[in-house]
Design a protein around this motif. Structure first.
Motif, PDB file in Angstrom:
ATOM      1  N   ARG A 129       0.842  -1.214   0.000  1.00 17.88           N
ATOM      2  CA  ARG A 129       0.000   0.000   0.000  1.00 17.88           C
ATOM      3  C   ARG A 129       0.873   1.259   0.000  1.00 17.88           C
ATOM      4  O   ARG A 129       0.458   2.297  -0.486  1.00 17.88           O
ATOM      5  CB  ARG A 129      -0.993  -0.017   1.148  1.00 17.88           C
ATOM      6  CG  ARG A 129      -0.417   0.322   2.498  1.00 17.88           C
ATOM      7  CD  ARG A 129      -1.461   0.319   3.637  1.00 17.88           C
ATOM      8  NE  ARG A 129      -1.734  -1.046   4.044  1.00 17.88           N
ATOM      9  CZ  ARG A 129      -2.922  -1.634   3.959  1.00 17.88           C
ATOM     10  NH1 ARG A 129      -3.947  -0.979   3.502  1.00 17.88           N
ATOM     11  NH2 ARG A 129      -3.086  -2.879   4.336  1.00 17.88           N
ATOM     12  N   LEU A 130       2.102   1.161   0.526  1.00 13.48           N
ATOM     13  CA  LEU A 130       3.001   2.317   0.564  1.00 13.48           C
ATOM     14  C   LEU A 130       3.451   2.750  -0.827  1.00 13.48           C
ATOM     15  O   LEU A 130       3.859   3.898  -1.011  1.00 13.48           O
ATOM     16  CB  LEU A 130       4.225   2.020   1.437  1.00 13.48           C
ATOM     17  CG  LEU A 130       3.938   1.737   2.915  1.00 13.48           C
ATOM     18  CD1 LEU A 130       5.218   1.334   3.639  1.00 13.48           C
ATOM     19  CD2 LEU A 130       3.282   2.942   3.568  1.00 13.48           C
ATOM     20  N   ILE A 131       3.389   1.836  -1.779  1.00 11.56           N
ATOM     21  CA  ILE A 131       3.756   2.195  -3.155  1.00 11.56           C
ATOM     22  C   ILE A 131       2.517   2.378  -4.028  1.00 11.56           C
ATOM     23  O   ILE A 131       2.594   2.380  -5.247  1.00 11.56           O
ATOM     24  CB  ILE A 131       4.740   1.183  -3.785  1.00 11.56           C
ATOM     25  CG1 ILE A 131       4.139  -0.218  -3.839  1.00 11.56           C
ATOM     26  CG2 ILE A 131       6.074   1.200  -3.058  1.00 11.56           C
ATOM     27  CD1 ILE A 131       4.938  -1.204  -4.673  1.00 11.56           C
ATOM     28  N   GLY A 132       1.355   2.474  -3.364  1.00 13.69           N
ATOM     29  CA  GLY A 132       0.131   2.791  -4.086  1.00 13.69           C
ATOM     30  C   GLY A 132      -0.690   1.612  -4.567  1.00 13.69           C
ATOM     31  O   GLY A 132      -1.591   1.789  -5.382  1.00 13.69           O
ATOM     32  N   ALA A 133      -0.410   0.406  -4.065  1.00 12.31           N
ATOM     33  CA  ALA A 133      -1.187  -0.764  -4.487  1.00 12.31           C
ATOM     34  C   ALA A 133      -2.623  -0.652  -3.986  1.00 12.31           C
ATOM     35  O   ALA A 133      -2.872  -0.206  -2.866  1.00 12.31           O
ATOM     36  CB  ALA A 133      -0.545  -2.037  -3.965  1.00 12.31           C
ATOM     37  N   CYS A 134      -3.553  -1.058  -4.829  1.00 15.16           N
ATOM     38  CA  CYS A 134      -4.966  -1.009  -4.463  1.00 15.16           C
ATOM     39  C   CYS A 134      -5.338  -2.231  -3.618  1.00 15.16           C
ATOM     40  O   CYS A 134      -4.552  -3.165  -3.459  1.00 15.16           O
ATOM     41  CB  CYS A 134      -5.835  -0.935  -5.715  1.00 15.16           C
ATOM     42  SG  CYS A 134      -5.789  -2.420  -6.717  1.00 15.16           S
ATOM     43  N   ALA A 135      -6.559  -2.230  -3.108  1.00 15.02           N
ATOM     44  CA  ALA A 135      -7.028  -3.313  -2.242  1.00 15.02           C
ATOM     45  C   ALA A 135      -6.997  -4.666  -2.949  1.00 15.02           C
ATOM     46  O   ALA A 135      -6.658  -5.689  -2.340  1.00 15.02           O
ATOM     47  CB  ALA A 135      -8.436  -3.006  -1.740  1.00 15.02           C
ATOM     48  N   VAL A 136      -7.321  -4.684  -4.224  1.00 14.89           N
ATOM     49  CA  VAL A 136      -7.303  -5.942  -4.986  1.00 14.89           C
ATOM     50  C   VAL A 136      -5.879  -6.499  -5.062  1.00 14.89           C
ATOM     51  O   VAL A 136      -5.641  -7.685  -4.834  1.00 14.89           O
ATOM     52  CB  VAL A 136      -7.891  -5.745  -6.400  1.00 14.89           C
ATOM     53  CG1 VAL A 136      -7.703  -6.988  -7.252  1.00 14.89           C
ATOM     54  CG2 VAL A 136      -9.359  -5.369  -6.311  1.00 14.89           C
ATOM     55  N   THR A 137      -4.918  -5.649  -5.359  1.00 17.84           N
ATOM     56  CA  THR A 137      -3.517  -6.080  -5.430  1.00 17.84           C
ATOM     57  C   THR A 137      -3.034  -6.570  -4.072  1.00 17.84           C
ATOM     58  O   THR A 137      -2.335  -7.584  -3.989  1.00 17.84           O
ATOM     59  CB  THR A 137      -2.619  -4.929  -5.938  1.00 17.84           C
ATOM     60  OG1 THR A 137      -3.074  -4.556  -7.240  1.00 17.84           O
ATOM     61  CG2 THR A 137      -1.161  -5.345  -5.997  1.00 17.84           C
ATOM     62  N   LEU A 138      -3.395  -5.858  -3.014  1.00 15.08           N
ATOM     63  CA  LEU A 138      -3.004  -6.276  -1.668  1.00 15.08           C
ATOM     64  C   LEU A 138      -3.545  -7.667  -1.359  1.00 15.08           C
ATOM     65  O   LEU A 138      -2.831  -8.526  -0.833  1.00 15.08           O
ATOM     66  CB  LEU A 138      -3.498  -5.274  -0.629  1.00 15.08           C
ATOM     67  CG  LEU A 138      -2.865  -3.893  -0.668  1.00 15.08           C
ATOM     68  CD1 LEU A 138      -3.610  -2.934   0.241  1.00 15.08           C
ATOM     69  CD2 LEU A 138      -1.401  -3.969  -0.293  1.00 15.08           C
ATOM     70  N   ASN A 139      -4.800  -7.895  -1.701  1.00 15.69           N
ATOM     71  CA  ASN A 139      -5.407  -9.200  -1.477  1.00 15.69           C
ATOM     72  C   ASN A 139      -4.747 -10.271  -2.340  1.00 15.69           C
ATOM     73  O   ASN A 139      -4.411 -11.357  -1.851  1.00 15.69           O
ATOM     74  CB  ASN A 139      -6.910  -9.140  -1.760  1.00 15.69           C
ATOM     75  CG  ASN A 139      -7.565 -10.486  -1.526  1.00 15.69           C
ATOM     76  OD1 ASN A 139      -7.603 -10.987  -0.420  1.00 15.69           O
ATOM     77  ND2 ASN A 139      -8.079 -11.068  -2.593  1.00 15.69           N
ATOM     78  N   ASP A 140      -4.566  -9.983  -3.626  1.00 16.88           N
ATOM     79  CA  ASP A 140      -3.960 -10.953  -4.544  1.00 16.88           C
ATOM     80  C   ASP A 140      -2.545 -11.320  -4.118  1.00 16.88           C
ATOM     81  O   ASP A 140      -2.149 -12.490  -4.195  1.00 16.88           O
ATOM     82  CB  ASP A 140      -3.945 -10.419  -5.976  1.00 16.88           C
ATOM     83  CG  ASP A 140      -5.322 -10.399  -6.623  1.00 16.88           C
ATOM     84  OD1 ASP A 140      -6.282 -10.895  -5.994  1.00 16.88           O
ATOM     85  OD2 ASP A 140      -5.432  -9.869  -7.735  1.00 16.88           O
ATOM     86  N   ALA A 141      -1.779 -10.330  -3.680  1.00 14.79           N
ATOM     87  CA  ALA A 141      -0.398 -10.601  -3.267  1.00 14.79           C
ATOM     88  C   ALA A 141      -0.376 -11.534  -2.069  1.00 14.79           C
ATOM     89  O   ALA A 141       0.387 -12.515  -2.040  1.00 14.79           O
ATOM     90  CB  ALA A 141       0.320  -9.291  -2.946  1.00 14.79           C
TER      91      ALA A 141
END
Length: 187
Positions: A129-141
């Motif tokens: 999230r510190l590099i601007g990842a959205c909620a979907v990316t956070l979940n997918d990662a």
């Protein structure tokens, strides 16, 4: 790849190619050592455009994107190498064994990089999230890390599929690397 692929490949198959940028980065590193390569890039979604194909061509590589499901797609001509980056963790063990068996008939070697299933990579996903990842990316990662590999899990599945593991292990903080040969004498 440099450690485990001794002979420069003429034909490479990339499974789960996505937008093709990962393999383009590999091509930029390897083109001097591996000239005149044909790369077939298979993915269920057709994201590879003419601009990317031109970038490969500038390196002396011929890129052929294929939009198809891996389990439906077949190829008559053999490959020298199969590459997989962040795709194997999407399959359960039964599907992986089937996929591995198919790959062994297509090429003498598979080189793969996958998420490392461990505490450090899982905690690191929170910082995306510190590099601007959205909620979907956070979940997918986080889901990818949980579905990733550690130890010798890929090697065991490769052996059950009839192949010979060459190398498996942690590569850096976040990656599990794997190399498997389709025959005992391949390296």
């Amino acid at each position: 790849m440099r450690q485990n692929v001794q002979k420069p490949p003429l034909r490479i198959l990339e499974i789960g190619a996505g937008d093709g940028k990962f393999m383009l980065a590999v091509a930029r590193l390897m083109a001097r050592h591996w000239p005149d390569v044909e790369i077939v890039m298979v993915d269920r979604i057709g994201l590879i455009g003419e601009d990317l194909r031109s970038s490969f061509a500038e390196l002396g590589w011929r890129a052929q994107p294929v939009t198809a499901d891996l389990f439906d797609w077949t190829q008559d001509r053999p490959f020298d190498l199969v590459c997989a980056n962040l795709i194997l963790h999407h399959f359960d063990d039964v599907c992986l064994q089937e996929l591995f068996s198919r790959m062994m008939t297509m090429a003498p070697m598979l080189v793969a990089t996958e998420p490392l299933r461990a505490k450090v990579p899982l905690v690191a996903t929170r910082f995306l999230r510190l590099i601007g990842a959205c909620a979907v990316t956070l979940n997918d990662a986080a889901q990818s890390v949980r579905a990733g590999f550690r130890g010798t899990e890929l090697s065991q599945l490769w052996q059950l599929s009839g192949g010979t593991p060459v190398m498996e292990g942690r590569r850096g903080l976040f990656t599990q690397g794997f190399v498997g040969a389709s025959t005992p004498d391949t390296k």
